[in-house]
Write a protein that holds these residues in place. Structure first.
Motif, PDB file in Angstrom:
ATOM      1  N   ILE A 154      37.034  29.499  51.308  1.00 10.21           N
ATOM      2  CA  ILE A 154      37.141  29.144  52.729  1.00 10.21           C
ATOM      3  C   ILE A 154      36.569  27.734  52.954  1.00 10.21           C
ATOM      4  CG2 ILE A 154      36.331  29.713  55.067  1.00 10.21           C
ATOM      5  CD1 ILE A 154      36.460  32.704  54.197  1.00 10.21           C
ATOM      6  N   ASP A 155      35.458  27.431  52.279  1.00  6.86           N
ATOM      7  CA  ASP A 155      34.868  26.084  52.377  1.00  6.86           C
ATOM      8  C   ASP A 155      35.822  25.016  51.867  1.00  6.86           C
ATOM      9  OD1 ASP A 155      32.455  26.928  53.406  1.00  6.86           O
ATOM     10  OD2 ASP A 155      31.484  27.102  51.441  1.00  6.86           O
ATOM     11  N   ARG A 156      36.545  25.339  50.802  1.00  8.28           N
ATOM     12  CA  ARG A 156      37.299  24.308  50.084  1.00  8.28           C
ATOM     13  C   ARG A 156      38.760  24.184  50.503  1.00  8.28           C
ATOM     14  NH1 ARG A 156      35.511  25.276  43.906  1.00  8.28           N
ATOM     15  NH2 ARG A 156      37.053  23.634  43.551  1.00  8.28           N
ATOM     16  N   ILE A 157      39.286  25.206  51.176  1.00  2.58           N
ATOM     17  CA  ILE A 157      40.705  25.166  51.583  1.00  2.58           C
ATOM     18  C   ILE A 157      40.750  25.125  53.109  1.00  2.58           C
ATOM     19  CG2 ILE A 157      42.945  26.316  51.428  1.00  2.58           C
ATOM     20  CD1 ILE A 157      41.860  27.763  48.889  1.00  2.58           C
ATOM     21  N   ASP A 158      40.855  23.929  53.668  1.00 13.53           N
ATOM     22  CA  ASP A 158      40.683  23.822  55.125  1.00 13.53           C
ATOM     23  C   ASP A 158      41.887  24.318  55.914  1.00 13.53           C
ATOM     24  OD1 ASP A 158      42.365  21.748  54.519  1.00 13.53           O
ATOM     25  OD2 ASP A 158      41.056  20.148  55.274  1.00 13.53           O
ATOM     26  N   ASP A 159      43.024  24.568  55.225  1.00  9.97           N
ATOM     27  CA  ASP A 159      44.192  25.091  55.945  1.00  9.97           C
ATOM     28  C   ASP A 159      44.434  26.571  55.609  1.00  9.97           C
ATOM     29  OD1 ASP A 159      44.822  24.412  53.350  1.00  9.97           O
ATOM     30  OD2 ASP A 159      46.710  23.393  53.818  1.00  9.97           O
ATOM     31  N   LEU A 160      43.383  27.229  55.124  1.00 10.29           N
ATOM     32  CA  LEU A 160      43.488  28.658  54.819  1.00 10.29           C
ATOM     33  C   LEU A 160      43.525  29.464  56.116  1.00 10.29           C
ATOM     34  CD1 LEU A 160      43.451  30.601  52.323  1.00 10.29           C
ATOM     35  CD2 LEU A 160      40.990  30.834  52.722  1.00 10.29           C
ATOM     36  N   GLU A 161      44.531  30.345  56.235  1.00 14.96           N
ATOM     37  CA  GLU A 161      44.718  31.056  57.510  1.00 14.96           C
ATOM     38  C   GLU A 161      44.446  32.556  57.451  1.00 14.96           C
ATOM     39  OE1 GLU A 161      48.183  29.392  59.918  1.00 14.96           O
ATOM     40  OE2 GLU A 161      48.653  28.700  57.894  1.00 14.96           O
ATOM     41  N   THR A 162      44.532  33.136  56.252  1.00 14.69           N
ATOM     42  CA  THR A 162      44.229  34.568  56.116  1.00 14.69           C
ATOM     43  C   THR A 162      43.532  34.831  54.789  1.00 14.69           C
ATOM     44  OG1 THR A 162      46.260  35.245  54.944  1.00 14.69           O
ATOM     45  CG2 THR A 162      46.362  35.209  57.360  1.00 14.69           C
ATOM     46  N   VAL A 163      42.762  35.941  54.761  1.00 14.23           N
ATOM     47  CA  VAL A 163      42.117  36.393  53.533  1.00 14.23           C
ATOM     48  C   VAL A 163      42.305  37.905  53.426  1.00 14.23           C
ATOM     49  CG1 VAL A 163      39.934  36.609  52.315  1.00 14.23           C
ATOM     50  CG2 VAL A 163      40.392  34.541  53.586  1.00 14.23           C
ATOM     51  N   MET A 164      42.637  38.355  52.208  1.00  9.74           N
ATOM     52  CA  MET A 164      42.780  39.789  51.930  1.00  9.74           C
ATOM     53  C   MET A 164      41.712  40.186  50.914  1.00  9.74           C
ATOM     54  SD  MET A 164      46.075  41.751  50.211  1.00  9.74           S
ATOM     55  CE  MET A 164      47.261  41.316  51.492  1.00  9.74           C
ATOM     56  N   PHE A 165      40.947  41.234  51.228  1.00 11.71           N
ATOM     57  CA  PHE A 165      39.829  41.622  50.362  1.00 11.71           C
ATOM     58  C   PHE A 165      39.517  43.106  50.561  1.00 11.71           C
ATOM     59  CE2 PHE A 165      38.371  39.938  54.381  1.00 11.71           C
ATOM     60  CZ  PHE A 165      37.443  40.870  54.822  1.00 11.71           C
ATOM     61  N   PRO A 166      38.747  43.703  49.621  1.00  6.06           N
ATOM     62  CA  PRO A 166      38.456  45.138  49.718  1.00  6.06           C
ATOM     63  C   PRO A 166      37.434  45.446  50.813  1.00  6.06           C
ATOM     64  CG  PRO A 166      38.115  44.297  47.481  1.00  6.06           C
ATOM     65  CD  PRO A 166      38.227  43.123  48.390  1.00  6.06           C
ATOM     66  N   LEU A 167      37.653  46.552  51.507  1.00  2.00           N
ATOM     67  CA  LEU A 167      36.640  47.043  52.432  1.00  2.00           C
ATOM     68  C   LEU A 167      36.799  48.554  52.572  1.00  2.00           C
ATOM     69  CD1 LEU A 167      34.324  45.811  54.158  1.00  2.00           C
ATOM     70  CD2 LEU A 167      35.817  46.064  56.124  1.00  2.00           C
ATOM     71  N   ASN A 168      35.745  49.268  52.249  1.00  9.55           N
ATOM     72  CA  ASN A 168      35.748  50.722  52.386  1.00  9.55           C
ATOM     73  C   ASN A 168      34.296  51.197  52.380  1.00  9.55           C
ATOM     74  OD1 ASN A 168      34.863  51.201  49.611  1.00  9.55           O
ATOM     75  ND2 ASN A 168      36.937  50.601  49.001  1.00  9.55           N
ATOM     76  N   PRO A 169      34.045  52.468  52.688  1.00 13.00           N
ATOM     77  CA  PRO A 169      32.647  52.927  52.771  1.00 13.00           C
ATOM     78  C   PRO A 169      31.883  52.802  51.454  1.00 13.00           C
ATOM     79  CG  PRO A 169      34.134  54.539  53.767  1.00 13.00           C
ATOM     80  CD  PRO A 169      34.989  53.523  53.093  1.00 13.00           C
ATOM     81  N   VAL A 170      32.606  52.861  50.323  1.00 10.03           N
ATOM     82  CA  VAL A 170      31.936  52.776  49.027  1.00 10.03           C
ATOM     83  C   VAL A 170      31.304  51.391  48.853  1.00 10.03           C
ATOM     84  CG1 VAL A 170      32.150  53.125  46.538  1.00 10.03           C
ATOM     85  CG2 VAL A 170      33.657  54.386  48.086  1.00 10.03           C
TER      86      VAL A 170
END
Length: 294
Positions: A154-170
């Protein structure tokens, strides 16, 4: 189905994104029917990748028929210019369309990969060029790995518009920076970057292959999924309540209908129940990120 703004992209995405890898396991007729079912539930955001077997080809017919109704995310695992430029054209070709709505650098895991992608002659140059040429509308990133690396990106790509990453209770229950996807979520919210959650339905890693052969797994997922309507509904409600813009459906077609039902009926989840779910899952084996790579 409820929609949420996908960061500052201008896209209003349904709370559920259809993970089109599920189409790879079906014949064309079955794939067509599954896409129709997904659209019947109001889902407007689809995600596909060239590494998902025949998923691009199987998605193509219905995608073209309903092009106006589908916001399409695609991805590349290429890290350098030539490969990425080729993959963009190949995906456009296989899908039979002119423009990919969201093109994502796929599966970022290592700092040196990020160096290559962002350097002159890196994949990002090809994606930006494709954007200038109208082949791509928005630029994104996906990662199963270290949240700190996502923050670096995010710091290095100033035209980044979305991010996909894991999220769950574990993962929410694990201590340590390597599980701190909440920090990614906070940063994205602050900067207007859209957030897509993966692994929401992960229960844990599969047993080792000497205990359960890959061919004997009951689901085609990278991880062992929760698989009852009640558990699926809880997991969806949890992910949506954490503030993700949209949650990606799991990769096995057998689970998609239950997930569609859960997303259609979602009534949110209060903080006490979120905390209880995290506590219940705190000692489970994390499905992220050890052996999970697309």
């Amino acid at each position: 189905m409820e929609t949420r703004a996908l960061g500052d992209t201008g896209q209003e995405s349904t709370m559920l994104t259809f993970g089109s890898i599920a189409l790879n396991w079906l014949e064309q007729e079955g794939a067509n029917q599954l896409v129709e079912l997904v659209l019947d539930h109001g889902v407007n955001h689809f995600d596909v990748a060239p590494t998902y077997g025949d998923a691009e080809l199987k998605l193509g017919p219905k995608l073209r028929q309903y092009r106006e109704d589908i916001f399409l995310g695609c991805k590349t695992q290429e890290r350098e210019y030539e490969g990425a430029a080729r993959k963009i054209d190949r995906s456009l070709n296989r899908l039979g369309i002119d423009t990919i709505d969201l093109y994502q650098i796929h599966g970022l895991e290592y700092e040196d990969e990020l160096d290559t992608i962002t350097a002159d002659g890196g994949a990002l140059d090809a994606i930006r060029e494709a954007k200038a040429a109208g082949k791509v509308d928005h630029i994104g990133l996906t990662s199963h790995g270290n949240p700190g690396l996502i923050l670096d990106a995010i710091d290095r790509i100033d035209d980044l518009e979305t991010v996909m990453f894991p999220l769950n209770p574990v993962v929410a229950g694990k201590d340590g920076d390597e599980y701190d996807y909440e920090a990614v979520l906070d940063r994205c919210e602050a900067e207007g970057i859209g957030t897509l959650g993966i692994k929401a339905f992960a229960k844990g890693s599969w047993p080792p292959t000497d205990e359960l052969a890959e061919a004997d797994r009951p689901y085609a997922n990278w991880y062992e999924p929760v698989d009852t309507p009640e558990d699926i509904r809880e997991r969806f409600d949890f992910a949506a309540a954490r503030g993700l813009d949209t949650v990606v459906s799991p990769g096995d077609p057998k689970l998609v209908k239950m997930v569609l039902d859960a997303a259609s009926r979602s009534a949110g989840m209060d903080e006490a129940r979120q905390r209880a779910l995290i506590e219940e899952a705190r000692h489970d084996d994390s499905p992220v990120p050890e052996q999970l790579h697309h």
